[in-house]
Design a protein around this motif. Structure first.
Motif, mmCIF file in Angstrom:
data_model
loop_
_atom_site.group_PDB
_atom_site.id
_atom_site.type_symbol
_atom_site.label_atom_id
_atom_site.label_comp_id
_atom_site.label_asym_id
_atom_site.label_seq_id
_atom_site.Cartn_x
_atom_site.Cartn_y
_atom_site.Cartn_z
ATOM 1 N N ARG A 200 0.834 -1.208 0.000
ATOM 2 C CA ARG A 200 0.000 0.000 0.000
ATOM 3 C C ARG A 200 0.872 1.264 0.000
ATOM 4 O O ARG A 200 0.575 2.233 -0.706
ATOM 5 N N ILE B 159 -0.082 7.391 -11.651
ATOM 6 C CA ILE B 159 -1.414 6.952 -12.064
ATOM 7 C C ILE B 159 -1.413 6.771 -13.577
ATOM 8 O O ILE B 159 -0.977 7.659 -14.312
ATOM 9 N N SER C 98 -8.960 6.911 -4.852
ATOM 10 C CA SER C 98 -8.293 5.737 -4.316
ATOM 11 C C SER C 98 -8.599 5.550 -2.834
ATOM 12 O O SER C 98 -8.544 6.504 -2.056
ATOM 13 N N ARG C 99 -8.879 4.301 -2.452
ATOM 14 C CA ARG C 99 -9.027 3.962 -1.029
ATOM 15 C C ARG C 99 -7.664 3.953 -0.352
ATOM 16 O O ARG C 99 -7.578 4.088 0.851
ATOM 17 N N ASP D 151 -4.885 6.107 -1.110
ATOM 18 C CA ASP D 151 -4.246 7.396 -0.858
ATOM 19 C C ASP D 151 -5.111 8.603 -1.217
ATOM 20 O O ASP D 151 -4.651 9.735 -1.143
ATOM 21 N N ARG E 254 -6.074 9.781 -4.050
ATOM 22 C CA ARG E 254 -5.833 10.415 -5.354
ATOM 23 C C ARG E 254 -6.843 9.910 -6.384
ATOM 24 O O ARG E 254 -7.285 8.773 -6.330
ATOM 25 N N GLY F 218 -7.811 8.384 -9.798
ATOM 26 C CA GLY F 218 -7.122 7.509 -10.738
ATOM 27 C C GLY F 218 -8.078 6.542 -11.397
ATOM 28 O O GLY F 218 -9.293 6.578 -11.170
ATOM 29 N N GLN G 34 -9.794 2.968 -12.125
ATOM 30 C CA GLN G 34 -10.196 1.812 -11.339
ATOM 31 C C GLN G 34 -10.931 0.827 -12.237
ATOM 32 O O GLN G 34 -11.673 1.221 -13.133
ATOM 33 N N GLU H 68 -7.739 -0.872 -8.104
ATOM 34 C CA GLU H 68 -7.093 0.403 -8.408
ATOM 35 C C GLU H 68 -5.752 0.110 -9.070
ATOM 36 O O GLU H 68 -5.096 -0.872 -8.728
ATOM 37 N N ARG I 130 -1.828 1.384 -10.679
ATOM 38 C CA ARG I 130 -0.689 2.312 -10.743
ATOM 39 C C ARG I 130 0.455 1.644 -11.490
ATOM 40 O O ARG I 130 0.636 0.429 -11.408
ATOM 41 N N THR J 65 -7.003 -3.577 1.464
ATOM 42 C CA THR J 65 -6.589 -3.577 0.068
ATOM 43 C C THR J 65 -5.618 -4.731 -0.150
ATOM 44 O O THR J 65 -4.680 -4.915 0.630
#
Length: 167
Positions: free
Chosen positions: A23, A31, A102-103, A105, A107, A109, A111, A128, A130, A152
């Protein structure tokens, strides 16, 4: 489409790292944009042993036995999960790409979410995404269910080379 992404390589987390390490890495990664995603990606389970060993079992129970990875369609608005059957890959559960917070952070992005036709079992799942490097995505899965939203679970998606027709 086999579009590489130029990002600064981030040191890899050992595949057996703790969930909080994945995480923390996720929060530092860039992203992806829709244009960089189309292609076929081979999945890899990472994290603690219980997660690496239990994920294939859970996916089988949920109706996606032999999960191999994901194929994001051109235009990057959707795609499909791929499963191994016999000597090849077959499309399985369809997916949608949407923007969301995002769960991990907070931000904005991209999903992966699941449409109604994917079935009730898949509707609560959100992946999510990255970039770890130009060919590997770090994905964090969470469930949109009370009490489970903060949990997560990591996995990797490795872009496969595009198959070029013989000339």
């Amino acid at each position: 489409m086999d579009t590489a992404v130029d990002v600064i390589p981030i040191p890899r987390v050992p595949e057996r790292a703790r969930l909080r390490d994945w995480r923390a890495l996720f929060a530092r990664l860039p992203i992806p944009s829709r244009e960089t995603l189309p292609g076929r990606y081979r999945g890899e389970f990472v994290g603690p042993a219980w997660l690496r060993l239990g994920s294939p079992v859970l996916l089988a129970v949920l109706g996606m036995r032999g999960w191999w990875g994901k194929d994001f369609a051109a235009g990057a608005h959707g795609g499909v999960n791929l499963v191994r059957r016999g000597d090849g890959l077959r499309p399985s559960v369809p997916l949608l790409l949407r923007e969301g917070l995002s769960r991990a952070d907070g931000r904005l992005g991209l999903q992966v979410e699941y449409p109604r036709e994917a079935g009730w079992r898949w509707r609560p799942f959100v992946d999510e995404l990255r970039w770890m490097d130009g060919r590997t995505l770090l994905a964090l899965t969470h469930l949109e269910l009370p009490g489970l939203r903060r949990l997560t679970l990591p996995f990797l998606l490795h872009r496969e080379p595009a198959v070029r027709p013989a000339s």
